[in-house]
Design a protein around this motif. Structure first.
Motif, PDB file in Angstrom:
ATOM      1  N   ALA A 173       0.826  -1.216   0.000  1.00  0.00           N
ATOM      2  CA  ALA A 173       0.000   0.000   0.000  1.00  0.00           C
ATOM      3  C   ALA A 173       0.858   1.263   0.000  1.00  0.00           C
ATOM      4  O   ALA A 173       0.416   2.323  -0.452  1.00  0.00           O
ATOM      5  CB  ALA A 173      -0.917   0.008   1.224  1.00  0.00           C
ATOM      6  N   GLU A 193       1.416   3.963  -3.079  1.00  0.00           N
ATOM      7  CA  GLU A 193       0.276   4.838  -3.331  1.00  0.00           C
ATOM      8  C   GLU A 193       0.166   5.912  -2.243  1.00  0.00           C
ATOM      9  O   GLU A 193      -0.080   7.088  -2.540  1.00  0.00           O
ATOM     10  CB  GLU A 193      -1.021   4.027  -3.400  1.00  0.00           C
ATOM     11  CG  GLU A 193      -2.208   4.851  -3.827  1.00  0.00           C
ATOM     12  CD  GLU A 193      -3.465   4.020  -4.051  1.00  0.00           C
ATOM     13  OE1 GLU A 193      -4.543   4.636  -4.089  1.00  0.00           O
ATOM     14  OE2 GLU A 193      -3.376   2.781  -4.186  1.00  0.00           O
ATOM     15  N   ARG A 229      -5.068  -1.722  -1.754  1.00  0.00           N
ATOM     16  CA  ARG A 229      -5.574  -0.451  -2.308  1.00  0.00           C
ATOM     17  C   ARG A 229      -6.553   0.221  -1.337  1.00  0.00           C
ATOM     18  O   ARG A 229      -6.512   1.434  -1.146  1.00  0.00           O
ATOM     19  CB  ARG A 229      -6.211  -0.690  -3.669  1.00  0.00           C
ATOM     20  CG  ARG A 229      -5.163  -0.960  -4.741  1.00  0.00           C
ATOM     21  CD  ARG A 229      -5.765  -1.053  -6.138  1.00  0.00           C
ATOM     22  NE  ARG A 229      -4.724  -1.230  -7.121  1.00  0.00           N
ATOM     23  CZ  ARG A 229      -4.218  -2.417  -7.474  1.00  0.00           C
ATOM     24  NH1 ARG A 229      -4.657  -3.523  -6.904  1.00  0.00           N
ATOM     25  NH2 ARG A 229      -3.270  -2.498  -8.384  1.00  0.00           N
ATOM     26  N   GLU A 288      -6.091   3.846   0.564  1.00  0.00           N
ATOM     27  CA  GLU A 288      -7.112   4.899   0.594  1.00  0.00           C
ATOM     28  C   GLU A 288      -7.373   5.376   2.027  1.00  0.00           C
ATOM     29  O   GLU A 288      -7.453   6.582   2.279  1.00  0.00           O
ATOM     30  CB  GLU A 288      -8.425   4.390  -0.006  1.00  0.00           C
ATOM     31  CG  GLU A 288      -8.398   4.177  -1.494  1.00  0.00           C
ATOM     32  CD  GLU A 288      -9.651   3.450  -1.982  1.00  0.00           C
ATOM     33  OE1 GLU A 288     -10.609   3.250  -1.199  1.00  0.00           O
ATOM     34  OE2 GLU A 288      -9.668   3.073  -3.167  1.00  0.00           O
ATOM     35  N   ASP A 296      -6.616  -6.234   1.074  1.00  0.00           N
ATOM     36  CA  ASP A 296      -6.845  -5.263   0.006  1.00  0.00           C
ATOM     37  C   ASP A 296      -5.942  -4.043   0.210  1.00  0.00           C
ATOM     38  O   ASP A 296      -6.315  -3.080   0.872  1.00  0.00           O
ATOM     39  CB  ASP A 296      -8.316  -4.868  -0.007  1.00  0.00           C
ATOM     40  CG  ASP A 296      -8.682  -3.974  -1.172  1.00  0.00           C
ATOM     41  OD1 ASP A 296      -7.776  -3.390  -1.817  1.00  0.00           O
ATOM     42  OD2 ASP A 296      -9.898  -3.831  -1.427  1.00  0.00           O
TER      43      ASP A 296
END
Length: 167
Positions: free
Chosen positions: A9, A12, A118, A122, A116
């Motif tokens: 992660a 990002e 992504r 976020e 997850d």
């Protein structure tokens, strides 16, 4: 316990949160593999692997952190989330048994679907870029952690036992 999810992660997050760093405390069998993953993603300057830390150092890291991340696939109880909350640090954790019991989603931290990266990115970006959100969650985290004590746990256990014995 799925530390690779945080590392995956991080690129990002780093793209949106300048200067972000990940500190991985403790040690384990997967440490060499995790270091290789960080290196392969060009994160070697953003990820610090501390190895074993004392309890005092663990608390110090929790106090200095903006957020604690627990990406585990399952826990009996998310004690590290409550420990971080007691330091005024919100948690971002997998939405799995045990962890969803220790994190009040949107109140003391945020939950993400297990594995997850992504979704984790976020939530971390949101937490790390919204100072008001993070500060509110820090206050809530302190209050939440304050509801837990060994005395309260013993009292509740005795109530259950008394109830089972019909007293």
């Amino acid at each position: 316990k799925s530390v690779d999810v945080i590392i995956r992660a991080l690129p990002e997050v780093a793209g949106r949160v300048p200067g972000v760093r990940l500190v991985v405390t403790g040690s384990g069998d997967a440490m060499d593999e995790l270091k290789r993953l960080a290196l392969s993603l060009n994160l070697d300057r953003r990820v610090l692997f501390t190895g074993y830390v004392s309890d005092a150092d663990k608390v110090d890291w929790m106090r200095r952190s903006h957020v604690i991340v627990n990406p585990s696939p399952r826990e009996g109880w998310g004690l590290t989330n409550i420990e971080a909350n007691a330091c005024g640090t919100p948690a971002v954790a997998s939405d799995v048994d045990g962890l969803r019991d220790s994190v009040r989603d949107g109140v003391t931290g945020l939950l993400f679907p297990y594995g997850d990266h992504r979704s984790l990115a976020e939530r971390l970006i949101w937490m790390l870029t919204d100072d008001a959100l993070r500060k509110t969650m820090a206050v809530n985290a302190l209050a939440w952690a304050d509801t837990f004590s060994w005395d309260a746990a013993a009292r509740e256990t005795m109530e259950i036992i008394d109830g089972m014995l019909g007293r």
